[in-house]
Design a protein around this motif. Structure first.
Motif, mmCIF file in Angstrom:
data_model
loop_
_atom_site.group_PDB
_atom_site.id
_atom_site.type_symbol
_atom_site.label_atom_id
_atom_site.label_comp_id
_atom_site.label_asym_id
_atom_site.label_seq_id
_atom_site.Cartn_x
_atom_site.Cartn_y
_atom_site.Cartn_z
ATOM 1 N N GLU A 132 36.136 43.673 46.657
ATOM 2 C CA GLU A 132 37.179 42.717 46.298
ATOM 3 C C GLU A 132 36.688 41.741 45.233
ATOM 4 O O GLU A 132 37.377 41.473 44.238
ATOM 5 C CB GLU A 132 37.618 41.946 47.540
ATOM 6 C CG GLU A 132 38.685 40.894 47.265
ATOM 7 C CD GLU A 132 39.019 40.090 48.500
ATOM 8 O OE1 GLU A 132 39.828 40.578 49.320
ATOM 9 O OE2 GLU A 132 38.482 38.968 48.645
ATOM 10 N N TRP A 136 37.735 41.487 41.188
ATOM 11 C CA TRP A 136 38.342 40.242 40.736
ATOM 12 C C TRP A 136 37.723 39.768 39.417
ATOM 13 O O TRP A 136 38.413 39.212 38.562
ATOM 14 C CB TRP A 136 38.198 39.178 41.812
ATOM 15 C CG TRP A 136 38.679 37.814 41.439
ATOM 16 C CD1 TRP A 136 37.932 36.675 41.356
ATOM 17 C CD2 TRP A 136 40.018 37.413 41.107
ATOM 18 N NE1 TRP A 136 38.704 35.595 40.992
ATOM 19 C CE2 TRP A 136 39.995 36.034 40.836
ATOM 20 C CE3 TRP A 136 41.234 38.103 41.018
ATOM 21 C CZ2 TRP A 136 41.139 35.320 40.469
ATOM 22 C CZ3 TRP A 136 42.371 37.396 40.652
ATOM 23 C CH2 TRP A 136 42.326 36.024 40.391
ATOM 24 N N ALA A 139 39.571 41.637 36.813
ATOM 25 C CA ALA A 139 41.012 41.347 36.850
ATOM 26 C C ALA A 139 41.346 40.019 36.191
ATOM 27 O O ALA A 139 42.420 39.874 35.598
ATOM 28 C CB ALA A 139 41.506 41.356 38.291
ATOM 29 N N ASN A 182 41.967 49.977 45.349
ATOM 30 C CA ASN A 182 42.982 48.944 45.549
ATOM 31 C C ASN A 182 43.289 48.172 44.271
ATOM 32 O O ASN A 182 43.883 47.087 44.336
ATOM 33 C CB ASN A 182 42.518 47.976 46.646
ATOM 34 C CG ASN A 182 42.331 48.675 47.983
ATOM 35 O OD1 ASN A 182 43.213 49.406 48.430
ATOM 36 N ND2 ASN A 182 41.190 48.471 48.612
ATOM 37 N N TYR A 183 42.890 48.713 43.127
ATOM 38 C CA TYR A 183 43.110 47.999 41.868
ATOM 39 C C TYR A 183 44.550 48.240 41.414
ATOM 40 O O TYR A 183 45.042 49.370 41.461
ATOM 41 C CB TYR A 183 42.141 48.498 40.803
ATOM 42 C CG TYR A 183 41.830 47.461 39.747
ATOM 43 C CD1 TYR A 183 40.802 46.539 39.932
ATOM 44 C CD2 TYR A 183 42.569 47.400 38.566
ATOM 45 C CE1 TYR A 183 40.514 45.596 38.970
ATOM 46 C CE2 TYR A 183 42.290 46.446 37.601
ATOM 47 C CZ TYR A 183 41.258 45.547 37.802
ATOM 48 O OH TYR A 183 40.979 44.593 36.846
ATOM 49 N N PRO A 184 45.250 47.203 40.956
ATOM 50 C CA PRO A 184 46.665 47.360 40.561
ATOM 51 C C PRO A 184 46.849 48.400 39.461
ATOM 52 O O PRO A 184 46.052 48.471 38.518
ATOM 53 C CB PRO A 184 47.038 45.959 40.053
ATOM 54 C CG PRO A 184 46.034 45.041 40.655
ATOM 55 C CD PRO A 184 44.780 45.821 40.795
ATOM 56 N N GLU A 189 52.490 45.437 40.480
ATOM 57 C CA GLU A 189 51.393 45.388 41.450
ATOM 58 C C GLU A 189 50.383 44.323 41.067
ATOM 59 O O GLU A 189 49.841 43.628 41.941
ATOM 60 C CB GLU A 189 50.709 46.758 41.534
ATOM 61 C CG GLU A 189 51.541 47.829 42.203
ATOM 62 C CD GLU A 189 50.830 49.175 42.232
ATOM 63 O OE1 GLU A 189 51.431 50.128 42.760
ATOM 64 O OE2 GLU A 189 49.694 49.281 41.713
ATOM 65 N N PHE A 190 50.128 44.183 39.764
ATOM 66 C CA PHE A 190 49.145 43.185 39.344
ATOM 67 C C PHE A 190 49.649 41.771 39.631
ATOM 68 O O PHE A 190 48.879 40.916 40.084
ATOM 69 C CB PHE A 190 48.817 43.317 37.855
ATOM 70 C CG PHE A 190 47.610 42.506 37.464
ATOM 71 C CD1 PHE A 190 46.347 43.083 37.433
ATOM 72 C CD2 PHE A 190 47.727 41.156 37.163
ATOM 73 C CE1 PHE A 190 45.228 42.327 37.114
ATOM 74 C CE2 PHE A 190 46.614 40.397 36.843
ATOM 75 C CZ PHE A 190 45.357 40.985 36.802
ATOM 76 N N GLU A 192 51.613 40.823 42.015
ATOM 77 C CA GLU A 192 51.465 40.605 43.456
ATOM 78 C C GLU A 192 49.994 40.371 43.822
ATOM 79 O O GLU A 192 49.676 39.504 44.645
ATOM 80 C CB GLU A 192 52.007 41.816 44.225
ATOM 81 C CG GLU A 192 53.517 41.988 44.114
ATOM 82 C CD GLU A 192 54.000 43.231 44.846
ATOM 83 O OE1 GLU A 192 53.157 43.899 45.506
ATOM 84 O OE2 GLU A 192 55.206 43.541 44.772
ATOM 85 N N TYR A 193 49.128 41.153 43.209
ATOM 86 C CA TYR A 193 47.676 41.033 43.426
ATOM 87 C C TYR A 193 47.201 39.634 43.026
ATOM 88 O O TYR A 193 46.475 38.958 43.781
ATOM 89 C CB TYR A 193 47.000 42.116 42.596
ATOM 90 C CG TYR A 193 45.495 42.078 42.473
ATOM 91 C CD1 TYR A 193 44.676 42.704 43.414
ATOM 92 C CD2 TYR A 193 44.883 41.467 41.376
ATOM 93 C CE1 TYR A 193 43.292 42.711 43.273
ATOM 94 C CE2 TYR A 193 43.508 41.466 41.231
ATOM 95 C CZ TYR A 193 42.717 42.087 42.173
ATOM 96 O OH TYR A 193 41.347 42.086 42.027
ATOM 97 N N ASP A 196 48.494 36.899 45.345
ATOM 98 C CA ASP A 196 47.788 36.921 46.635
ATOM 99 C C ASP A 196 46.451 36.198 46.536
ATOM 100 O O ASP A 196 46.067 35.459 47.452
ATOM 101 C CB ASP A 196 47.589 38.371 47.091
ATOM 102 C CG ASP A 196 46.842 38.470 48.417
ATOM 103 O OD1 ASP A 196 47.263 37.805 49.388
ATOM 104 O OD2 ASP A 196 45.825 39.186 48.481
#
Length: 335
Positions: A132, A136, A139, A182-184, A189-190, A192-193, A196
């Motif tokens: 995770e 990040w 990301a 689990n990468y968008p 999806e990104f 939402e990621y 979060d």
């Protein structure tokens, strides 16, 4: 030789679960796509003005508790902030413009981070390669460059450009060996990621606040400066660095999501926004008028010129005799 592991079967250390031996690779070379040299990512990443934007991403990275704690213990950002920034920029430039060297840099980074493991204040084992946290790090580049677009380009990205940037962000994630389970994959999806992380995972980490404070502090004087000269050198450096410090601070904080600033307890005024926009308006003019050699990092400049030279060769090839020759069809002569 390092063993290569498929991302679907690679196991990673979770927080609280130390591991004896961690796989160093998630993706084979042939599974990785390099950044296209004519892409929007390649156009933007090599700009000198990209550095403060990258700084905003770094602050967001250390707001993740695992990254913040690991950086607090292992990073040299306090003792060698300039050197750390240069090495970080070097690595990012290799991912984008290094060709096959990008793949080697990705492997080197993962190997470099593998031993960075520790126990946090709660006694839990944490690792720099926690999936995770490691994901990040990459990301954070996307939301910062999106927010910075009006400053750097004078406009927002189009929907197609945002999709292209996400594709390249995923390419970089694979280059640096991020597990992609689990990468968008889409912009939806990104979003939402990212939401979060802001709502549930990012914290007001002391390292993030220290980095912000460091942007307005007097630069560290090298130990090589003789002791009698250090007071004068420190005063001169502090005065000379004020414009850059203001630019760095305003750009870093200005391109943050307002919710990120709120977590950090940072204020942002209309006057600061206008000042930031005025600075970048002048920079955009400079980028339109100055030669690219003066506005891009050397590796980015030469990689872009190399690509332009190849494209020019292809245009010339189409004008060659081989392309112009059109043989007449053979007519069958039958009596």
């Amino acid at each position: 030789m390092t063993a290569v592991h498929d991302e679907r079967t690679t196991t990673e250390p979770e927080i609280g679960n130390p591991v004896a031996a961690e796989p160093l690779l998630n993706h084979r070379d042939e599974e990785i796509e390099l950044i296209p040299p004519d892409s929007l990512t390649a156009e933007l990443t090599g700009m000198y003005t990209f550095l403060p934007i990258n700084g905003a991403a770094f602050v967001m990275q250390v707001m993740h508790p695992v990254i913040g704690d690991v950086v607090d213990k292992y990073s040299v950002f306090r003792t060698d902030p300039v050197g750390r920034a240069i090495r970080s920029a070097d690595s990012v430039l290799r991912w984008t413009y290094g060709g096959q060297e990008a793949l080697e840099e990705g492997k080197r980074l993962r190997k470099l981070h593998q031993p960075l493991q520790m126990r946090n204040a709660d006694g839990k084992h944490i690792s720099a390669l926690n999936p995770e946290a490691y994901a990040w790090v990459i990301a954070t580049a996307l939301p910062t460059i999106e927010t910075a677009a009006p400053l750097v380009l004078g406009r927002h990205f189009t929907l197609d450009e945002r999709r292209e940037l996400l594709r390249d962000n995923r390419r970089i994630a694979k280059i640096v060996q991020v597990p992609m389970n689990n990468y968008p994959e889409t912009l939806e999806e990104f979003d939402e990621y990212f939401d979060d992380f802001i709502e549930n995972k990012l914290v007001r980490h002391p390292v993030a606040l220290e980095l912000i404070g460091q942007m307005r502090a007097a630069p560290v004087i090298p130990k090589s400066v003789p002791k009698p000269l250090r007071p004068a050198a420190k005063k001169a450096a502090a005065t000379a660095s004020v414009p850059f410090q203001n630019f760095n601070y305003l750009t870093t904080v200005g391109v943050m999501d307002p919710r990120v600033r709120e977590i950090l307890g940072l204020t942002w005024t209309d006057a600061e926004q206008r000042h930031l926009e005025r600075i970048h308006r002048n920079l955009r003019f400079a980028y339109r008028t100055l030669p690219e050699r003066l506005t891009y990092f050397p590796l980015a400049y030469h990689a872009r010129r190399h690509h332009d030279a190849i494209q020019a060769m292809k245009v010339r090839e189409k004008a060659s005799a081989a392309y112009q020759y059109h043989p007449k069809p053979v007519v069958s002569q039958q009596s």
